[in-house]
Design a protein around this motif. Structure first.
Motif, short mmCIF file in Angstrom:
data_model
loop_
_atom_site.label_atom_id
_atom_site.label_comp_id
_atom_site.label_asym_id
_atom_site.label_seq_id
_atom_site.Cartn_x
_atom_site.Cartn_y
_atom_site.Cartn_z
N VAL A 156 68.24 -34.66 44.14
CA VAL A 156 67.93 -36.07 44.36
C VAL A 156 66.47 -36.19 44.78
O VAL A 156 66.00 -35.48 45.68
N VAL A 157 65.76 -37.08 44.11
CA VAL A 157 64.36 -37.36 44.45
C VAL A 157 64.31 -38.57 45.37
O VAL A 157 64.78 -39.66 45.01
N ASN A 158 63.77 -38.38 46.58
CA ASN A 158 63.68 -39.45 47.57
C ASN A 158 62.22 -39.93 47.62
O ASN A 158 61.35 -39.27 48.21
N ARG A 159 61.97 -41.07 46.99
CA ARG A 159 60.60 -41.57 46.94
C ARG A 159 60.21 -42.38 48.17
O ARG A 159 59.12 -42.96 48.22
N ASN A 160 61.08 -42.38 49.18
CA ASN A 160 60.72 -42.98 50.47
C ASN A 160 60.24 -41.92 51.46
O ASN A 160 59.93 -42.24 52.61
N LYS A 175 62.61 -30.38 48.25
CA LYS A 175 62.07 -29.59 47.13
C LYS A 175 62.01 -30.43 45.85
O LYS A 175 61.01 -30.41 45.13
N ALA A 176 63.10 -31.15 45.56
CA ALA A 176 63.12 -31.95 44.33
C ALA A 176 62.06 -33.05 44.38
O ALA A 176 61.40 -33.35 43.37
N THR A 177 61.84 -33.65 45.57
CA THR A 177 60.82 -34.70 45.69
C THR A 177 59.43 -34.11 45.53
O THR A 177 58.55 -34.71 44.89
N ALA A 178 59.20 -32.93 46.10
CA ALA A 178 57.89 -32.28 45.97
C ALA A 178 57.60 -31.94 44.52
O ALA A 178 56.46 -32.08 44.05
N ALA A 226 50.58 -27.74 39.12
CA ALA A 226 51.56 -26.73 38.70
C ALA A 226 52.18 -25.99 39.88
O ALA A 226 53.32 -25.53 39.79
N GLN A 227 51.48 -25.85 40.98
CA GLN A 227 51.95 -25.01 42.09
C GLN A 227 52.69 -25.87 43.11
O GLN A 227 52.15 -26.86 43.63
N VAL A 228 53.94 -25.47 43.41
CA VAL A 228 54.78 -26.13 44.43
C VAL A 228 55.37 -25.03 45.30
O VAL A 228 55.94 -24.06 44.79
N GLU A 229 55.25 -25.18 46.63
CA GLU A 229 55.75 -24.14 47.54
C GLU A 229 56.25 -24.78 48.83
O GLU A 229 55.83 -25.87 49.21
N GLN A 230 57.12 -24.02 49.50
CA GLN A 230 57.63 -24.45 50.79
C GLN A 230 56.77 -23.83 51.88
O GLN A 230 56.51 -22.62 51.88
N PRO A 285 56.21 -34.13 55.65
CA PRO A 285 57.33 -33.60 54.87
C PRO A 285 56.90 -33.14 53.49
O PRO A 285 57.38 -32.12 52.99
N ILE A 286 55.93 -33.85 52.86
CA ILE A 286 55.34 -33.42 51.60
C ILE A 286 53.84 -33.60 51.73
O ILE A 286 53.34 -34.69 52.08
#
Length: 208
Positions: free
Chosen positions: A120-124, A177-180, A190-194, A201-202
């Protein structure tokens, strides 16, 4: 002259009998008409004899009389023999299991398991855009891209610490993760990491 002939007839030694004046109609040897049953009897006898002769000829050709029971064919015997041998070779425990085994529903295969829900993508979610380039207003322009995509809590800022070697989107919790990943797709990163060091949060860090 006539009277002489009458007198001679009366004086004849034979005299008159019943044949000299016969009655009208058939009398004596003549018989009346026969009944229908008597006339049909010879024909019935001929028909019965023909039927008996036909049955005898058929029995002589086939070798089987109509009242004899026909024996089972060899095909039926061949079919019954395997079933008898199968029953004789099976053990008593196998026969009991075959008769007493309860009917159970088939086990579910892995293909029947419920599908995994899509992320789920949370755009809030709060998003921080950090401008690590030398271009003034670059972070604000990227912030506007996210706002146009439906994000409602986006902030632009300047860097306060060490910068990465390339543009990167960081997220603090696994739930984001899905929102990021969606933020990275919107900005072409291209690069996404925790990372626990993310300032929000992002966090989006722009260095190029």
């Amino acid at each position: 002259m006539a009277s002489n002939q009458v007198d001679q007839a009366d004086k004849s030694p034979q005299g008159q009998d019943e044949f000299d004046n016969p009655p009208r109609g058939p009398v004596g040897v003549h018989r009346g008409p026969k009944s229908l049953g008597v006339r049909a009897l010879p024909y019935l006898i001929v028909v019965l004899l023909a039927v008996v002769c036909g049955i005898g000829v058929w029995a002589g050709v086939s070798g089987i009389l109509p009242w004899q029971q026909q024996k089972p064919t060899s095909t039926t015997q061949v079919i019954r023999k395997p079933s008898a041998s199968k029953d004789s070779t099976s053990t008593p425990s196998e026969r009991n299991e075959a008769t007493t085994a309860p009917s159970t529903p088939p086990a579910q295969t892995p293909s029947q398991t419920p599908p995994t829900p899509a992320p789920v993508v949370n755009r809030n979610t709060q998003v921080l855009v950090v401008n690590g380039t030398r271009t003034s207003g670059y972070a604000a322009s990227k912030r506007q891209v996210l706002v146009n995509a439906g994000y409602g809590a986006v902030t632009a800022s300047n860097p306060t610490g060490n910068l990465p070697a390339a543009n990167v989107v960081r997220y603090q919790n696994e739930a984001d993760k899905a929102t990021a990943q969606d933020v990275a797709n919107q900005l072409g990163i291209a690069q996404v990491e925790q990372s626990a060091a993310a300032g929000s949060p992002i966090e989006v860090v722009l260095v190029q």
